[in-house]
Design a protein around this motif. Structure first.
Motif, mmCIF file in Angstrom:
data_model
loop_
_atom_site.group_PDB
_atom_site.id
_atom_site.type_symbol
_atom_site.label_atom_id
_atom_site.label_comp_id
_atom_site.label_asym_id
_atom_site.label_seq_id
_atom_site.Cartn_x
_atom_site.Cartn_y
_atom_site.Cartn_z
ATOM 1 N N ASP A 39 3.203 22.965 -11.953
ATOM 2 C CA ASP A 39 2.320 23.610 -11.678
ATOM 3 C C ASP A 39 2.967 25.066 -11.179
ATOM 4 O OD1 ASP A 39 2.529 23.680 -9.103
ATOM 5 O OD2 ASP A 39 1.700 23.049 -8.656
ATOM 6 N N GLY A 40 3.767 25.611 -11.297
ATOM 7 C CA GLY A 40 4.744 27.366 -11.720
ATOM 8 C C GLY A 40 5.382 27.353 -10.289
ATOM 9 N N THR A 41 4.349 26.046 -8.957
ATOM 10 C CA THR A 41 4.737 26.974 -7.817
ATOM 11 C C THR A 41 6.518 26.845 -7.643
ATOM 12 O OG1 THR A 41 3.214 25.410 -7.314
ATOM 13 C CG2 THR A 41 5.200 25.477 -5.126
ATOM 14 N N LEU A 42 7.315 25.747 -8.498
ATOM 15 C CA LEU A 42 8.937 25.126 -8.509
ATOM 16 C C LEU A 42 9.613 26.361 -9.249
ATOM 17 C CD1 LEU A 42 11.308 24.755 -7.146
ATOM 18 C CD2 LEU A 42 11.008 21.583 -7.907
ATOM 19 N N ALA A 43 10.315 27.298 -9.112
ATOM 20 C CA ALA A 43 10.400 27.862 -10.401
ATOM 21 C C ALA A 43 11.750 27.261 -11.452
ATOM 22 C CB ALA A 43 11.842 28.653 -9.525
ATOM 23 N N GLU A 44 11.315 27.944 -12.435
ATOM 24 C CA GLU A 44 12.004 26.817 -13.765
ATOM 25 C C GLU A 44 13.701 26.027 -12.950
ATOM 26 O OE1 GLU A 44 11.945 26.504 -16.911
ATOM 27 O OE2 GLU A 44 9.783 27.442 -16.322
ATOM 28 N N PRO A 45 13.952 25.784 -13.551
ATOM 29 C CA PRO A 45 15.649 24.998 -13.390
ATOM 30 C C PRO A 45 17.426 26.353 -13.537
ATOM 31 C CG PRO A 45 14.362 23.357 -14.958
ATOM 32 C CD PRO A 45 13.687 24.455 -14.754
ATOM 33 N N ASP A 46 18.294 25.465 -12.088
ATOM 34 C CA ASP A 46 18.669 27.122 -12.128
ATOM 35 C C ASP A 46 19.381 26.101 -13.416
ATOM 36 O OD1 ASP A 46 18.297 28.939 -10.497
ATOM 37 O OD2 ASP A 46 17.472 27.233 -8.854
ATOM 38 N N LEU A 47 19.883 24.725 -13.877
ATOM 39 C CA LEU A 47 20.610 23.410 -14.845
ATOM 40 C C LEU A 47 19.782 22.821 -15.162
ATOM 41 C CD1 LEU A 47 23.396 23.438 -12.071
ATOM 42 C CD2 LEU A 47 24.150 25.271 -14.228
ATOM 43 N N VAL A 48 20.312 22.680 -15.969
ATOM 44 C CA VAL A 48 19.992 21.423 -16.981
ATOM 45 C C VAL A 48 20.863 20.537 -17.738
ATOM 46 C CG1 VAL A 48 18.867 20.299 -18.409
ATOM 47 C CG2 VAL A 48 17.513 22.370 -17.389
ATOM 48 N N ILE A 49 21.394 19.345 -16.992
ATOM 49 C CA ILE A 49 22.345 19.034 -17.425
ATOM 50 C C ILE A 49 22.061 17.774 -18.119
ATOM 51 C CG2 ILE A 49 24.674 17.905 -16.329
ATOM 52 C CD1 ILE A 49 24.298 19.998 -14.006
#
Length: 224
Positions: A39-49
């Motif tokens: 729902d957008g409460t948590l920001a986009e990931p800082d890393l995708v691993i």
């Protein structure tokens, strides 16, 4: 007498969290953290691993800024104590390169299953993190281990990762695809009988049936 002194350099690891760690930090279910992401409460990931999302601690703590969510000091202290050499990083661009099974496989020119086997047999360096059930290493850990074991490294892949290349996040759950729609087929035309003198009518009937996607069976009959 000359004494040899062994100097141990502590490895510094930025604080990173997956959904399980975020949930533990805020005292909620893992599904709640995933919902915050959706729902957008948590920001986009800082890393995708290896296709999995991870966040910096500084990003995760912003969830508590609106007063509706709170991190207990004890839970925060326990999390930080669980990461030896951990430190708070503010910018993903300043992080060391962190890799998972997929990236390690490409670095070493193997498949992911081979890396998993090495890990379970302790034939590769111990992980620097295990976040949300996934093993992660600093790239320098993997390179040092490969050098010590005489393993070949795909240098082009190392350079690509150091330049910031990352894969995309794996889709979660079932995709909400609308049911496939098929064009409605015209009803079957009634069978007709034509005489030898009705060639034009027969040809017209045949062309129309074929144009609608039907197959036509022609059965000759004898006139009595």
């Amino acid at each position: 007498m000359i004494e040899k002194v062994l100097c141990m350099v502590a490895v510094r690891r930025p604080y990173l969290l997956g959904h399980a760690e975020i949930a533990a930090l805020y005292g909620v279910e893992r599904q709640t953290s995933q919902k915050w992401r959706t729902d957008g409460t948590l920001a986009e990931p800082d890393l995708v691993i290896s296709g999995n999302p991870y966040w910096l601690l500084s990003t995760v703590l912003q969830l508590g800024h609106d007063g509706t969510r709170e991190v207990a000091e004890q839970r925060l202290a326990e999390y930080e104590a669980s990461v030896p050499g951990g430190y708070r990083a503010n910018l993903a661009e300043q992080l060391p390169v962190v890799v998972g099974l997929m990236e390690v496989a490409k670095i070493l020119g193997r498949d992911k299953q081979a890396i998993s086997r090495w890990r379970h047999r302790k034939q590769i360096a111990a992980v620097d993190y295990e976040l949300s059930g996934s093993p992660l290493w600093l790239i320098d850990t993997i390179l040092a281990d490969a050098s010590a074991r005489g393993r070949t490294v795909v240098q082009a892949e190392v350079e690509r990762l150091r330049a910031g290349a990352r894969g995309s996040q794996k889709p979660r759950g079932r995709r909400s695809a609308s049911p496939a729609t098929h064009p409605r087929q015209a009803p079957l035309p009634a069978a007709q009988t034509f005489t030898s003198e009705q060639g034009d009518e027969a040809a017209s009937f045949l062309a129309g049936a074929l144009a609608q996607g039907h197959s036509v069976v022609i059965r000759p009959t004898r006139q009595r």
